[in-house]
Design an enzyme around this catalytic site. Structure first.
Site, PDB file in Angstrom:
ATOM      1  N   ASP A   1      -6.107   6.916   9.128  1.00  0.00           N
ATOM      2  CA  ASP A   1      -6.387   5.453   9.582  1.00  0.00           C
ATOM      3  C   ASP A   1      -5.009   5.024  10.866  1.00  0.00           C
ATOM      4  OD1 ASP A   1      -3.827   5.379   8.282  1.00  0.00           O
ATOM      5  OD2 ASP A   1      -5.171   3.655   6.691  1.00  0.00           O
TER       6      ASP A   1
ATOM      7  N   SER B   1       0.546  -1.388  -0.276  1.00  0.00           N
ATOM      8  CA  SER B   1       0.400   0.117  -0.135  1.00  0.00           C
ATOM      9  C   SER B   1       1.083   1.173  -0.156  1.00  0.00           C
ATOM     10  CB  SER B   1      -0.780   0.243   1.540  1.00  0.00           C
ATOM     11  OG  SER B   1      -0.045  -0.121   2.338  1.00  0.00           O
TER      12      SER B   1
ATOM     13  N   HIS C   1      -0.822   4.623   7.473  1.00  0.00           N
ATOM     14  CA  HIS C   1      -0.828   5.130   6.583  1.00  0.00           C
ATOM     15  C   HIS C   1      -0.496   6.267   6.756  1.00  0.00           C
ATOM     16  CE1 HIS C   1      -3.320   0.956   4.351  1.00  0.00           C
ATOM     17  NE2 HIS C   1      -2.045   1.282   4.567  1.00  0.00           N
TER      18      HIS C   1
END
Length: 213
Positions: free
Chosen positions: A188, A13, A191
């Site tokens: 979140d 990611s 990240h």
């Protein structure tokens, strides 16, 4: 036929850019910009990444014909991975109190990175063009949990052994984020936010771009 230099980004990611916004570029775009600014030329970019990918999945991805070709022809390669391995193991540890999943995740992740670097070396064996690989080590999104910094410091120290390969340098994202995680992580809390991605690109770029072409 490829005429421009090539930057190939592979990973999870962090290579996808989860947490970045439309108006704030992610790590790959920022690092690509640094490359073009340094060489004062257009550089092609290819990205092969998946949100949630483990190092096992990223390593397997390198065997895909399109990914292998992009790596073989690249002068610049970046690799991100390992975070999902540790997050999964950390959740097991917090749920059960069993530390062995964390140890196993560390060993497997390091083995997969070693495998990826060897595979990249093999792909470039018959390509005389110089190239560089930049591996990003792990920052700690769970910095508020006791012991997690110790795990990651040990892991990152061992990850530095990849620099035994002359074409590899490891970007120290961990220390760049350490103590500043609340300001550098997104909504979140896992990240990076756009500022975090910019720091990742700057730290990686600070390792230099030569010899590449």
């Amino acid at each position: 036929m490829q005429t421009r230099p090539l930057y190939t980004a592979v990973g999870d990611s962090l290579t996808v850019g989860v947490g970045a916004t439309i108006f704030q570029p992610n790590f790959v775009k920022l690092y690509h910009h640094e490359l073009e600014a340094y060489y004062q030329t257009r550089i092609e970019r290819r990205v092969y990444a998946k949100n949630g990918a483990t190092t096992a999945e990223i390593s397997a991805n390198l065997s895909r014909p399109d990914v292998s070709e992009a790596i073989r022809n690249a002068q610049f390669i970046t690799l991100t991975g390992g975070g999902n391995d540790f997050l999964k193991a950390g959740r097991q540890w917090m749920r059960t109190g069993n530390f062995s999943p964390v140890i196993q995740a560390s060993e497997q992740s390091l083995a997969h990175f070693e495998q990826m670097i060897r595979q990249i070396g093999v792909l470039h064996k018959n390509n005389p063009s110089p190239f560089i690989v930049r591996v990003l080590n792990l920052y700690n999104p769970l910095f508020y949990i006791p012991d997690t910094n110790r795990w990651l410091e040990s892991y990152n120290e061992r990850l530095n052994s990849l620099e035994d390969y002359p074409f590899v340098r490891v970007a120290d994202i961990y220390h760049a984020f350490s103590g500043h995680e609340p300001q550098l992580l997104g909504f979140d809390r896992i990240h990076p936010n756009p500022i975090g991605y910019r720091i990742m690109a700057q730290v990686t770029a600070s390792l230099g771009f030569e010899p590449a072409f």
